[in-house]
Scaffold this active site. Structure first.
Site, PDB file in Angstrom:
ATOM      1  N   GLU A 121       0.805  -0.994  -0.142  1.00  0.00           N
ATOM      2  CA  GLU A 121       0.040  -0.055  -0.084  1.00  0.00           C
ATOM      3  C   GLU A 121       0.888   1.305  -0.055  1.00  0.00           C
ATOM      4  OE1 GLU A 121      -1.780  -1.871   3.686  1.00  0.00           O
ATOM      5  OE2 GLU A 121      -3.225  -0.155   3.065  1.00  0.00           O
ATOM      6  N   LYS A 123       2.326   4.710   1.175  1.00  0.00           N
ATOM      7  CA  LYS A 123       2.368   5.409   2.755  1.00  0.00           C
ATOM      8  C   LYS A 123       1.809   6.739   2.493  1.00  0.00           C
ATOM      9  CE  LYS A 123       5.221   5.822   6.518  1.00  0.00           C
ATOM     10  NZ  LYS A 123       5.064   7.429   6.801  1.00  0.00           N
ATOM     11  N   ASP A 125       0.726  10.776   3.208  1.00  0.00           N
ATOM     12  CA  ASP A 125       1.720  11.626   4.040  1.00  0.00           C
ATOM     13  C   ASP A 125       0.225  12.494   4.694  1.00  0.00           C
ATOM     14  OD1 ASP A 125       4.056  14.051   3.439  1.00  0.00           O
ATOM     15  OD2 ASP A 125       3.469  12.807   5.252  1.00  0.00           O
ATOM     16  N   TYR A 233      -6.067   1.603   6.860  1.00  0.00           N
ATOM     17  CA  TYR A 233      -5.171   0.504   6.631  1.00  0.00           C
ATOM     18  C   TYR A 233      -5.023  -0.582   7.400  1.00  0.00           C
ATOM     19  CZ  TYR A 233      -2.588   3.698   9.725  1.00  0.00           C
ATOM     20  OH  TYR A 233      -2.179   4.260  10.933  1.00  0.00           O
ATOM     21  N   LYS A 321      10.814   3.748   2.283  1.00  0.00           N
ATOM     22  CA  LYS A 321      10.763   5.301   2.166  1.00  0.00           C
ATOM     23  C   LYS A 321      11.135   5.815   0.990  1.00  0.00           C
ATOM     24  CE  LYS A 321       9.212   7.469   4.964  1.00  0.00           C
ATOM     25  NZ  LYS A 321       9.866   8.360   6.307  1.00  0.00           N
ATOM     26  N   CYS A 415      26.822  36.086  22.521  1.00  0.00           N
ATOM     27  CA  CYS A 415      25.540  35.300  22.454  1.00  0.00           C
ATOM     28  C   CYS A 415      24.661  36.151  21.722  1.00  0.00           C
ATOM     29  CB  CYS A 415      25.125  34.901  23.714  1.00  0.00           C
ATOM     30  SG  CYS A 415      23.459  34.130  23.783  1.00  0.00           S
ATOM     31  N   CYS A 418      21.916  37.027  24.795  1.00  0.00           N
ATOM     32  CA  CYS A 418      22.045  37.711  25.939  1.00  0.00           C
ATOM     33  C   CYS A 418      23.246  38.691  25.998  1.00  0.00           C
ATOM     34  CB  CYS A 418      22.217  36.777  27.257  1.00  0.00           C
ATOM     35  SG  CYS A 418      23.581  35.467  27.109  1.00  0.00           S
ATOM     36  N   CYS A 445      27.277  29.363  24.356  1.00  0.00           N
ATOM     37  CA  CYS A 445      27.146  30.833  25.459  1.00  0.00           C
ATOM     38  C   CYS A 445      27.270  30.472  26.602  1.00  0.00           C
ATOM     39  CB  CYS A 445      25.677  31.200  25.075  1.00  0.00           C
ATOM     40  SG  CYS A 445      25.217  32.644  26.505  1.00  0.00           S
ATOM     41  N   CYS A 451      21.165  33.639  30.564  1.00  0.00           N
ATOM     42  CA  CYS A 451      20.783  33.930  28.836  1.00  0.00           C
ATOM     43  C   CYS A 451      19.382  33.474  28.761  1.00  0.00           C
ATOM     44  CB  CYS A 451      21.599  32.920  27.999  1.00  0.00           C
ATOM     45  SG  CYS A 451      21.052  32.769  26.532  1.00  0.00           S
TER      46      CYS A 451
END
Length: 783
Positions: A121, A123, A125, A233, A321, A415, A418, A445, A451
């Protein structure tokens, strides 16, 4: 029966038949205009006679009053994920495992072996859902969720046009759980986005997101307006089986009104499976819906039961896949994000491009080493891939298209959140008394909880379901609390007041009270949960459980030296140093102290785990000191010669030479001539003695768990305790808790609503306890 009632019944039957021919058989027998005329006639008659409206009428798909939230649904049969195959080799390996699991004859020089029959079958999405029918009527719809618990979307699934509200025909089981995918066709997706643009709304990135977002609307009228479809399914719980094959099940479900894939086929052997995969892959772009692979399942249900399950997936099914799809686009910029541990990570900002049906505008770059490996510069044309059709990834720079004004990518010195300094991490490799320091791939950082990004992520982790499980504190709520200055560490959560949070966005009187109650309810966490919630680098749930189960007190975990931690299962030296470093940090100590001062009472604390009492040896300790040139054999010789660590430390050269060769003896003597090494070794021994792990400590009897080796199954709804509590109690007694009943099952606990599992247990003559008997069993002495 009145004429109106008779006509209503006729119209419903006729419309149901047309729906079945249109959605299930794909063989419409009347034009859309004629269907619309019949539908309007039924709607008018029901408006005149509202007392005749029933829940299964075709008109009852328009949605109803908006919900305030979804309730949770526990799946009687877990909705497991599938293992993945990415090439022909993976598929042949899957087929080999199946054949071996079924003990089928293998091929040889004279011919092929037995071939397994597989269902094939596409697959889809979309979003996996469960539909529960009782006596032929749809009574509940639920999302997959985490596989064990999903959300009740019953109102929404009723609006999906091709989901039957009442099953066709007859002969269906009294309890029938149908599983499948809700998705949106490519044409439906395009229509929806056109409508969204016309209304000034937000468009969707891809059909999957559109389907998932539509199905999880709290206002089911919105769901009803979306072009959603369903494809069946498989099955979940059933009160009785009706076929001996997977395809037989689907064909029968189709007879009862369930839409199944038009691409469903039977393959005989792995070669047929690979042919199917290649064929549908070539037709993928022309299909009316998005697919990301093919699902293959062993067709025989008896064989499926024989093969069984792994921890999170069936052994009898696999998803093959499709290869990742790639596109070209332009790198517009590189920005830097800060994570929970302070890691500063580069993120590619891309000129939007569609990859495998998804518009991609961002992609991970992992770290600066990856940027250097790619030779990436801002302005480059790059190849983007959706790895496994999910995660956008930059895989290559097209150098011949590099513009003259391309700019190099530099890590920021400060950073971006911060302003604290950004430092490159150092990797410390410890071996045989030496430390080798090299540069790591990660920049961090140094601002820690000062932060904002690190603080927010740390608190989001702290309150998460598998950590302190504080319901009502999502990401947006945490961000608000930090931005408003109400929370600067996890400990501050336990000082929040009603007045501080009631005026925040998204909060009202009831939600504020609920949040404060949830915070209060979290004050008695299991030790393992608390350790995990602290967010120690490299310490996940399982390591947290090991620390809690082995050392059995926060005080021991906090004090434990790295070498002592390595005596625990699956804790290596590098993780041990991370744990020790975390608890040695003054700021972390302060936060933990504040948490305990503010009412946290850690559970499951007590004496050291019995298996670790007196579990060490002198030779083992000497070996853990990593003295250069001295391995386990040499360490044992020293232990046998001198009998104590102090004796080894104080031994002179002549005595040392009686135990070891000259080179090793010299190495030991030089090692302990360093006062720091001697002090460190004695400190480790002192802690082993203090914890009760020392070889001279009192040995404890390790008693076998009373349910060790037994497999139990929980089914139906439990009312006296939650299923999670029941499972945890059984596991603490040594039992394995399974989601399926087999001849190896020791006992089935059946609460109200128990279905096919109870039927099967009775057929197999297994021991069955109701919930009261189960609770009584748990209260017995020795249990």
């Amino acid at each position: 029966m009145t004429a109106a009632n008779t006509r209503i019944l006729e119209l419903r039957a006729e419309l149901d038949q047309h729906n079945y021919r249109y959605h299930v058989l794909d063989e419409p027998s009347i034009p859309d205009a004629e269907y619309d005329r019949l539908f309007r006639e039924l709607k008018a008659l029901e408006a005149e006679h509202p007392e005749l409206v029933t829940a299964d009428s075709p008109t009852q798909r328009v949605g109803s009053t908006a919900l305030s939230a979804f309730t949770q649904v526990r799946h009687e049969v877990p909705m497991l994920s599938l293992g993945n195959a990415f090439d022909d080799t993976d598929m042949r390996e899957f087929d080999r495992r199946v054949s071996e699991g079924l003990d089928l004859p293998a091929g040889d020089l004279f011919g092929g072996g037995a071939e397994v029959e597989y269902s094939c079958e596409p697959k889809l999405d979309g979003l996996a859902v469960s539909l529960l029918y009782q006596d032929g009527y749809l009574v509940r719809g639920a999302t997959r969720g985490d596989g064990t618990t999903g959300e009740d979307i019953s109102v929404n699934v009723r609006t999906v046009r091709n989901i039957p509200l009442k099953l066709h025909g007859s002969g269906w089981p009294a309890v029938l759980e149908v599983r499948g995918e809700v998705f949106m066709s490519k044409a439906g997706f395009d229509r929806l986005n056109e409508a969204q643009l016309a209304a000034g709304g937000k468009t969707f990135a891809n059909p999957r997101n559109a389907a998932a977002g539509s199905l999880r609307q709290l206002d089911s009228k919105i769901t009803a307006s979306r072009p959603l479809e369903f494809c069946c399914y498989g099955l979940g719980q059933v009160s009785e089986e009706f076929s001996d094959t997977h395809i037989g099940n689907l064909k029968q479900l189709q007879q009862w009104g369930m839409p199944i894939s038009h691409e469903l086929k039977l393959a005989r052997g792995i070669a047929d499976c690979l042919d199917y995969y290649r064929d549908i892959g070539e037709r993928r772009a022309s299909l009316p819906y998005e697919i990301d692979g093919v699902v293959f399942k062993v067709n025989s249900l008896a064989s499926q039961r024989e093969l069984g399950f792994r921890a999170r997936e069936p052994r009898w099914a696999i998803a093959h896949k499709f290869p990742a799809m790639e596109e070209l686009t332009e790198l517009l910029d590189v920005e830097f994000q800060v994570g929970r541990t302070g890691a500063v990570t580069p993120v590619a900002r891309l000129k939007p491009v569609k990859v495998a049906g998804v518009t991609v505008s961002n992609a991970t770059l992992h770290n600066m080493d990856e940027v250097a490996r790619l030779g990436l510069m801002i302005g480059d044309t790059v190849i983007i891939r959706r790895a496994g059709d999910v995660i956008p990834q930059v895989v290559q720079v097209v150098l011949e298209r590099r513009p003259g004004d391309a700019r190099p990518v530099h890590i920021p010195e400060r950073c971006p959140v911060c302003g604290s300094h950004v430092e490159r991490t150092q990797l410390v490799k410890r071996s045989k008394g030496r430390e080798t320091i090299s540069e790591g791939a990660v920049y961090r950082c140094v601002g820690r909880l000062a932060c904002g990004a690190q603080l927010k992520q740390a608190i989001i982790h702290f309150v998460s379901r598998r950590a302190m499980d504080i319901e009502g504190l999502g990401e947006k709520s945490v961000e608000q609390l930090v931005d408003e200055g109400l929370v600067s560490s996890p400990a501050d959560l336990y000082t929040l007041t009603f007045e501080q949070i009631v005026d925040l966005e998204g909060f009202a009187e009831l939600s504020s009270k609920n949040l404060l109650q949830a915070i209060a309810d979290s004050k008695r966490p299991a030790l393992a949960r608390f350790i995990y919630a602290l967010g120690i680098p490299d310490v996940g749930e399982e390591t947290a459980k090991v620390l809690a189960r082995s050392l059995a007190s926060l005080e021991r975990v906090q004090r434990a030296l790295p070498q002592v931690l390595t005596y625990l299962p699956d804790i290596g030296l590098e993780v041990a140093y991370e744990i020790h470093s975390f608890f040695s940090d003054a700021h972390n100590q302060q936060v933990i102290g504040q948490l305990l001062e503010r009412g946290l009472e850690l559970q499951d604390q007590g004496e050291l785990g019995a298996e670790f009492a007196a579990s060490t040896t002198l030779g083992g300790l000497i070996d853990k000191l990593h003295i250069p040139s001295v391995g386990p054999g040499g360490a044992q010789k020293l232990a046998e010669k001198f009998g104590s660590l102090q004796g080894v430390i104080e031994a002179d050269w002549l005595d040392m030479r009686q135990a070891l060769p000259e080179k090793q003896a010299k190495s030991v003597r030089e090692f302990f001539d360093s006062p720091d090494n001697a002090r460190a070794a004695l400190a480790i021994e002192a802690q082993l003695r203090d914890f009760g792990m020392h070889w001279q400590s009192e040995k404890k009897t390790v008693e076998g768990l009373p349910l060790a080796g037994q497999t139990w199954v929980l089914t139906g709804s439990l009312e006296l305790m939650s299923r999670d509590v029941a499972k945890a109690r059984l596991e603490s007694l040594g039992a394995k808790v399974s989601g399926s009943v087999s001849g190896k099952t020791h006992c089935v606990v059946a609460g109200p609503g128990a279905g096919s599992k109870l039927v099967k247990a009775n057929e197999l003559g297994l021991k069955v306890l109701d919930e009261e008997a189960f609770v009584a069993f748990l209260s017995q002495p020795g249990i």
